[in-house]
Design an enzyme around this catalytic site. Structure first.
Site, short mmCIF file in Angstrom:
data_model
loop_
_atom_site.label_atom_id
_atom_site.label_comp_id
_atom_site.label_asym_id
_atom_site.label_seq_id
_atom_site.Cartn_x
_atom_site.Cartn_y
_atom_site.Cartn_z
N THR A 1 -1.89 -3.57 13.08
CA THR A 1 -0.71 -3.89 12.28
C THR A 1 0.50 -3.12 12.82
O THR A 1 1.57 -3.69 13.06
CB THR A 1 -0.93 -3.52 10.79
OG1 THR A 1 -2.13 -4.13 10.34
CG2 THR A 1 0.23 -3.97 9.93
N LYS B 1 -7.58 6.73 10.01
CA LYS B 1 -9.00 6.64 10.38
C LYS B 1 -9.08 6.51 11.89
O LYS B 1 -9.27 5.41 12.42
CB LYS B 1 -9.64 5.40 9.73
CG LYS B 1 -9.79 5.49 8.23
CD LYS B 1 -10.78 4.44 7.71
CE LYS B 1 -10.10 3.30 7.06
NZ LYS B 1 -10.99 2.37 6.33
N ARG C 1 -5.05 0.35 -6.92
CA ARG C 1 -3.86 1.00 -6.39
C ARG C 1 -3.36 2.10 -7.34
O ARG C 1 -2.68 3.02 -6.95
CB ARG C 1 -2.72 -0.02 -6.24
CG ARG C 1 -2.98 -1.08 -5.18
CD ARG C 1 -1.67 -1.81 -4.89
NE ARG C 1 -1.89 -3.10 -4.24
CZ ARG C 1 -2.05 -3.27 -2.94
NH1 ARG C 1 -2.03 -2.24 -2.12
NH2 ARG C 1 -2.23 -4.46 -2.43
N GLY D 1 -5.03 0.02 13.94
CA GLY D 1 -3.75 0.22 14.60
C GLY D 1 -3.06 -1.08 14.97
O GLY D 1 -1.93 -1.09 15.46
N ASP E 1 -5.71 -0.58 -1.93
CA ASP E 1 -6.41 -1.51 -2.83
C ASP E 1 -7.67 -2.10 -2.22
O ASP E 1 -7.90 -2.05 -1.01
CB ASP E 1 -5.48 -2.68 -3.17
CG ASP E 1 -5.40 -3.67 -2.01
OD1 ASP E 1 -5.06 -3.23 -0.87
OD2 ASP E 1 -5.67 -4.86 -2.19
N ASP F 1 -5.65 2.11 10.56
CA ASP F 1 -7.08 1.86 10.75
C ASP F 1 -7.27 1.40 12.20
O ASP F 1 -7.32 2.23 13.10
CB ASP F 1 -7.49 0.80 9.71
CG ASP F 1 -8.96 0.49 9.68
OD1 ASP F 1 -9.76 1.43 9.55
OD2 ASP F 1 -9.32 -0.69 9.76
N GLY G 1 0.77 -1.25 0.00
CA GLY G 1 0.00 0.00 0.00
C GLY G 1 0.80 1.29 0.00
O GLY G 1 0.34 2.31 -0.51
N ASP H 1 0.54 3.24 4.41
CA ASP H 1 -0.53 3.86 3.63
C ASP H 1 -1.61 4.43 4.55
O ASP H 1 -1.97 5.59 4.45
CB ASP H 1 -1.12 2.86 2.62
CG ASP H 1 -1.52 1.52 3.24
OD1 ASP H 1 -1.32 1.32 4.45
OD2 ASP H 1 -2.03 0.67 2.49
P1 IMP Z 1 -4.84 -1.81 10.77
O1 IMP Z 1 -4.06 -2.94 11.33
O2 IMP Z 1 -6.32 -2.01 10.99
O3 IMP Z 1 -4.40 -0.45 11.25
O4 IMP Z 1 -4.68 -1.95 9.21
C1 IMP Z 1 -3.93 -1.13 8.43
C2 IMP Z 1 -3.84 -1.74 7.05
O5 IMP Z 1 -5.12 -2.12 6.55
C3 IMP Z 1 -3.35 -0.71 6.05
O6 IMP Z 1 -1.95 -0.78 5.92
C4 IMP Z 1 -4.08 -1.09 4.77
O7 IMP Z 1 -3.31 -2.03 4.05
C5 IMP Z 1 -5.34 -1.73 5.23
N1 IMP Z 1 -6.50 -0.80 5.20
C6 IMP Z 1 -7.11 -0.22 6.25
N2 IMP Z 1 -8.11 0.58 5.87
C7 IMP Z 1 -8.14 0.52 4.52
C8 IMP Z 1 -8.96 1.15 3.52
O8 IMP Z 1 -9.88 1.96 3.79
N3 IMP Z 1 -8.67 0.85 2.23
C9 IMP Z 1 -7.67 -0.02 1.88
N4 IMP Z 1 -6.87 -0.62 2.77
C10 IMP Z 1 -7.10 -0.35 4.09
MG MG Z 2 -0.96 -1.99 4.44
#
Ligand code: IMP
Ligand code: MG
Length: 181
Positions: free
Chosen positions: A108, A132, A167, A106, A161, A104, A45, A101
């Site tokens: 990851t 977000k 992308r 958090g 994506d 969301d 991403g 990228d």
């Molecule tokens: P987290 O672990 O929920 O913070 O996920 C983060 C990862 O989820 C990002 O690096 C993106 O690859 C993916 N992601 C989260 N939200 C979106 C979105 O709205 N569109 C596309 N990919 C997203």
């Molecule tokens: Mg990602």
């Protein structure tokens, strides 16, 4: 073959993205003045954001990439982070900036952070193109450099994506998923 989902309006324009990159690059260039930084892009991403960001930085930089899997083909984080491609570089004693990228839940980032801190970087910062905050599941997660905050919607474009598609869009759009129709 049509692409999955239904593409919505432009949420963030190319001009807004350009302005955001310049602002973040200025902040990083000020904060790290006189030092070298290692930018670590999280694949896939972050590839477009990384390419734009590195060209605007005034400090000496090197790049490396990592690939992690937290979602599979789902649109929500599972909280399990698998390393698909590890760093080539040794980060011990270096000023590392992770380039993501979007943040969301958090999950990851918090797992990745734990892992990278065990390798003894001089500093570790997080830079994300989009955020977000309303979706956060991890308390007190600090994004050191945030591009733009967005509402709780699934977005694609500018590297982001859905099932590997979109992308390539130069701007960011919302995507309505089939299941929600
Ligand atoms: P987290 O672990 O929920 O913070 O996920 C983060 C990862 O989820 C990002 O690096 C993106 O690859 C993916 N992601 C989260 N939200 C979106 C979105 O709205 N569109 C596309 N990919 C997203
Ligand atoms: Mg990602």
């Amino acid at each position: 073959m049509t692409r999955p989902g239904e593409l919505g309006d432009v949420l963030i324009s190319e001009a807004e993205i350009r302005a955001m990159i310049r602002r973040i690059a200025d902040e990083i260039s000020n904060d790290y003045a006189g030092r070298e930084v290692l930018l670590v892009g999280v694949l896939k991403g972050a590839f477009m954001f990384m390419a734009d960001l590195v060209r605007e930085l005034k400090v000496a930089s090197q790049v490396d990439f990592m690939a992690v899997s937290s979602y599979g083909k789902e649109t929500k984080s599972s909280g399990v982070v698998r390393i698909l491609k590890d760093l080539d570089e040794d980060i011990t004693g270096r000023h590392v900036i992770i380039v993501e990228d979007i943040i969301d839940s958090g999950l990851t980032w918090s797992k990745l952070r734990e892992l990278l801190l065990t390798r003894g970087p001089a500093s570790l910062a997080l830079c994300a193109a989009f955020d977000k905050p309303s979706r956060r599941k991890v308390a007190n997660l600090k994004v050191d450099y945030t591009g733009l905050e967005i509402p709780d919607a699934f977005i694609v474009g500018y590297g982001l994506d859905y099932q590997g598609f979109y992308r390539d869009l130069p701007d960011v759009r919302t995507l309505r998923l089939e299941a929600e129709n």
